[in-house]
Design an enzyme around this catalytic site. Sequence first.
Site, mmCIF file in Angstrom:
data_model
loop_
_atom_site.group_PDB
_atom_site.id
_atom_site.type_symbol
_atom_site.label_atom_id
_atom_site.label_comp_id
_atom_site.label_asym_id
_atom_site.label_seq_id
_atom_site.Cartn_x
_atom_site.Cartn_y
_atom_site.Cartn_z
ATOM 1 N N LYS A 198 0.845 -1.194 -0.182
ATOM 2 C CA LYS A 198 -0.211 -0.014 0.023
ATOM 3 C C LYS A 198 0.801 1.146 -0.067
ATOM 4 O O LYS A 198 1.818 1.265 1.007
ATOM 5 C CB LYS A 198 -1.088 0.024 1.238
ATOM 6 N N LYS A 221 1.295 10.241 5.420
ATOM 7 C CA LYS A 221 1.377 8.759 5.924
ATOM 8 C C LYS A 221 2.650 8.232 5.242
ATOM 9 O O LYS A 221 2.892 6.979 5.555
ATOM 10 C CB LYS A 221 0.138 7.942 5.365
ATOM 11 N N GLU A 237 7.373 -6.511 1.532
ATOM 12 C CA GLU A 237 6.241 -6.475 2.177
ATOM 13 C C GLU A 237 5.310 -7.618 1.972
ATOM 14 O O GLU A 237 4.704 -8.198 2.937
ATOM 15 C CB GLU A 237 5.449 -5.046 1.611
ATOM 16 N N LYS A 252 -2.131 -1.446 -4.011
ATOM 17 C CA LYS A 252 -3.327 -0.291 -3.793
ATOM 18 C C LYS A 252 -2.395 1.035 -3.732
ATOM 19 O O LYS A 252 -1.130 0.977 -3.219
ATOM 20 C CB LYS A 252 -3.652 -0.236 -2.401
ATOM 21 N N TYR A 317 -15.226 1.058 -6.835
ATOM 22 C CA TYR A 317 -16.494 1.453 -6.816
ATOM 23 C C TYR A 317 -17.539 1.275 -8.020
ATOM 24 O O TYR A 317 -18.875 1.606 -7.840
ATOM 25 C CB TYR A 317 -16.429 3.027 -6.396
HETATM 26 C C1 PBG Z 1 -7.137 3.554 5.197
HETATM 27 C C2 PBG Z 1 -7.662 3.414 3.984
HETATM 28 C C3 PBG Z 1 -7.573 4.008 2.967
HETATM 29 C C4 PBG Z 1 -8.294 3.745 1.629
HETATM 30 C C5 PBG Z 1 -8.920 2.488 2.239
HETATM 31 N N1 PBG Z 1 -8.340 2.226 3.435
HETATM 32 C C6 PBG Z 1 -6.919 5.620 2.766
HETATM 33 C C7 PBG Z 1 -5.687 5.934 3.373
HETATM 34 O O1 PBG Z 1 -4.799 4.826 3.581
HETATM 35 O O2 PBG Z 1 -5.549 6.916 3.706
HETATM 36 C C8 PBG Z 1 -8.275 4.290 0.361
HETATM 37 C C9 PBG Z 1 -9.593 3.855 -0.397
HETATM 38 C C10 PBG Z 1 -9.740 4.719 -1.563
HETATM 39 O O3 PBG Z 1 -8.781 5.702 -1.775
HETATM 40 O O4 PBG Z 1 -10.473 4.392 -2.333
HETATM 41 N N2 PBG Z 1 -6.963 2.756 6.082
#
Ligand code: PBG
Length: 329
Positions: A198, A221, A237, A252, A317
């Site tokens: 991620k 983050k 990871e 992601k 989505y």
């Molecule tokens: C955070 C989380 C995020 C998303 C899903 N879970 C965002 C982040 O890490 O700030 C993002 C999902 C999206 O952008 O559609 N735990």
Amino acid sequence: MPSFPTTRMRRTRSAPWSRRLVRENTFTADDLIWTMILSDGDAPRTPVPSMLGVDRVNIDELVKDAKRAQALGIPAIAVFPNINPKYKDAAGSEAANPNGIVPVAVKAVKDAVPDLGIIVDVALDPYTDHGHDGLLHKGEILNDPTLDALKEIGVMLARAGADIVAPSDMMDGRIGAVRGALDDAGYSDVMMMSYAAKYASGFYGPYRDAIGSATALQGDKATYQMDPANTDEALREVALDIEEGADMVMVKPGMPYLDICRRVKDSFGVPTYAFQVSGEYAMISAAAQNGWLDEQRVIMESLMCFKRAGCDGVLTYFAPKVAAWLAKG
Ligand code: PBG
């Protein structure tokens, strides 16, 4: 292979039937995970301004959408909460509340549509007043104390009936920690999907609007999510998460990270998913809305690209729209 003119690549492309015969990948409703935004507000549905066509929904509407997901042949949904700021604090304690909106919604969905898979994030960020995924102390995100919170949340969500828990925080060691806690509590059959690779991405912007953590987020983050410049690190990871017990791994964001999807699939051969995140959704939807892109064509193409890159499925989505198109043929 003999060269031109003996070989003519256009031969097999010449007719629809021969294109079908040589097609290497397919995309079906089986490849869809519908991402939904759950709200604890009074309104049944509130549009998310930066995500045309996506609503934050209350529990009743979520159950309706879950029924729709099943009717459309979508195997699973993933639920993300928008929490009223009055329930947020520095520790994100509401995340562990067994009467919180997510566990209540999970129960409602499992009662109404028991055969639909339900995936929930194990994450603090919707619940912390600073918007981070970990416990914050003097500007630093604490790793190991966050693991204790994640264990408690994971077990609570399993107890509520979640089929798959998905730690999305990127703390080190969280897959092993949550797996151990689930096993100790008697939930050894509950699956884990790891947000394994991620990235610290700008493409999450609309999501943070949707769940209401954008205004709250202090800083970024980057101390726990990955640097978009890195590839080998993603493989490390993923390797760690598999070793710690992840049943499925996720990359992601999705589209800008197809190289990572491919390397993960080739290296490990485990069930691999991509999250087509909110920013990807917003880009395609906004362009389609303006008539600049052919919506259906571009969405279907984007999803096929995930399959081509080695993914077994996509969190998106667009899922209900796509499933409806697929059903029409
Ligand atoms: C955070 C989380 C995020 C998303 C899903 N879970 C965002 C982040 O890490 O700030 C993002 C999902 C999206 O952008 O559609 N735990």
